[in-house]
Motif scaffolding. Structure first.
Motif, mmCIF file in Angstrom:
data_model
loop_
_atom_site.group_PDB
_atom_site.id
_atom_site.type_symbol
_atom_site.label_atom_id
_atom_site.label_comp_id
_atom_site.label_asym_id
_atom_site.label_seq_id
_atom_site.Cartn_x
_atom_site.Cartn_y
_atom_site.Cartn_z
ATOM 1 N N GLU A 17 8.950 49.482 -16.609
ATOM 2 C CA GLU A 17 9.476 48.445 -15.712
ATOM 3 C C GLU A 17 8.399 47.957 -14.743
ATOM 4 O O GLU A 17 8.266 46.752 -14.505
ATOM 5 N N VAL A 18 7.636 48.893 -14.191
ATOM 6 C CA VAL A 18 6.568 48.512 -13.260
ATOM 7 C C VAL A 18 5.509 47.701 -14.000
ATOM 8 O O VAL A 18 5.021 46.684 -13.494
ATOM 9 N N ASP A 19 5.178 48.119 -15.214
ATOM 10 C CA ASP A 19 4.195 47.371 -15.998
ATOM 11 C C ASP A 19 4.685 45.958 -16.305
ATOM 12 O O ASP A 19 3.897 45.014 -16.320
ATOM 13 N N GLU A 20 5.986 45.805 -16.539
ATOM 14 C CA GLU A 20 6.550 44.467 -16.747
ATOM 15 C C GLU A 20 6.404 43.621 -15.484
ATOM 16 O O GLU A 20 6.078 42.432 -15.564
ATOM 17 N N LEU A 21 6.630 44.236 -14.338
ATOM 18 C CA LEU A 21 6.447 43.511 -13.076
ATOM 19 C C LEU A 21 4.986 43.119 -12.867
ATOM 20 O O LEU A 21 4.698 42.017 -12.394
ATOM 21 N N VAL A 22 4.081 44.008 -13.232
ATOM 22 C CA VAL A 22 2.654 43.693 -13.130
ATOM 23 C C VAL A 22 2.342 42.480 -13.997
ATOM 24 O O VAL A 22 1.651 41.549 -13.559
ATOM 25 N N ALA A 23 2.877 42.457 -15.213
ATOM 26 C CA ALA A 23 2.643 41.324 -16.116
ATOM 27 C C ALA A 23 3.234 40.038 -15.550
ATOM 28 O O ALA A 23 2.621 38.973 -15.636
ATOM 29 N N GLU A 24 4.437 40.130 -14.965
ATOM 30 C CA GLU A 24 5.086 38.954 -14.393
ATOM 31 C C GLU A 24 4.357 38.437 -13.155
ATOM 32 O O GLU A 24 4.474 37.266 -12.810
ATOM 33 N N CYS A 25 3.615 39.306 -12.494
ATOM 34 C CA CYS A 25 2.864 38.915 -11.296
ATOM 35 C C CYS A 25 1.385 38.742 -11.614
ATOM 36 O O CYS A 25 0.526 38.854 -10.729
ATOM 37 N N ASP A 26 1.096 38.462 -12.877
ATOM 38 C CA ASP A 26 -0.284 38.309 -13.327
ATOM 39 C C ASP A 26 -1.043 37.279 -12.498
ATOM 40 O O ASP A 26 -2.220 37.468 -12.181
ATOM 41 N N GLY A 29 -2.499 38.849 -9.572
ATOM 42 C CA GLY A 29 -3.448 39.933 -9.798
ATOM 43 C C GLY A 29 -2.965 41.242 -9.201
ATOM 44 O O GLY A 29 -3.762 42.071 -8.785
ATOM 45 N N ALA A 30 -1.645 41.433 -9.161
ATOM 46 C CA ALA A 30 -1.051 42.624 -8.539
ATOM 47 C C ALA A 30 -1.236 43.849 -9.436
ATOM 48 O O ALA A 30 -1.039 43.788 -10.647
ATOM 49 N N SER A 31 -1.599 44.962 -8.816
ATOM 50 C CA SER A 31 -1.751 46.230 -9.537
ATOM 51 C C SER A 31 -0.442 47.010 -9.485
ATOM 52 O O SER A 31 0.480 46.670 -8.741
ATOM 53 N N ARG A 32 -0.389 48.075 -10.267
ATOM 54 C CA ARG A 32 0.782 48.962 -10.206
ATOM 55 C C ARG A 32 1.003 49.451 -8.779
ATOM 56 O O ARG A 32 2.125 49.465 -8.289
ATOM 57 N N SER A 33 -0.084 49.876 -8.140
ATOM 58 C CA SER A 33 0.033 50.401 -6.778
ATOM 59 C C SER A 33 0.610 49.366 -5.824
ATOM 60 O O SER A 33 1.462 49.681 -4.994
ATOM 61 N N GLU A 34 0.150 48.138 -5.957
ATOM 62 C CA GLU A 34 0.642 47.077 -5.079
ATOM 63 C C GLU A 34 2.120 46.791 -5.333
ATOM 64 O O GLU A 34 2.894 46.566 -4.399
ATOM 65 N N ILE A 35 2.518 46.824 -6.600
ATOM 66 C CA ILE A 35 3.927 46.613 -6.953
ATOM 67 C C ILE A 35 4.784 47.733 -6.370
ATOM 68 O O ILE A 35 5.818 47.483 -5.743
#
Length: 66
Positions: A17-26, A29-35
């Motif tokens: 789910e977090v990786d999907e959010l990272v992709a959606e916030c491409d 340039g958001a990282s996992r940590s930022e998400i």
């Protein structure tokens, strides 16, 4: 405000789910940590009873009902 790092082990489903959010916030340039920090910020700044809500989530996860 300074930042601190700490390790967190999470369920594979949450990682997806977090990786999907990272992709959606491409575009950001958001990282996992930022998400994850954004999610925690939203939770902590909400008007709910945080301790009560966290306890409820932990209990439900342990029972397998979440």
């Amino acid at each position: 405000m300074t930042k601190q790092k700490f390790g967190v082990a999470v369920d594979e489903g949450i990682v997806r789910e977090v990786d999907e959010l990272v992709a959606e916030c491409d575009d950001l340039g958001a990282s996992r940590s930022e998400i994850v920090e954004a999610i925690l910020t939203a939770f902590i700044q909400s008007e709910s009873d945080h301790a009560k809500r966290v306890r409820e989530i932990i209990i439900r996860k342990r029972k397998g009902t979440l």
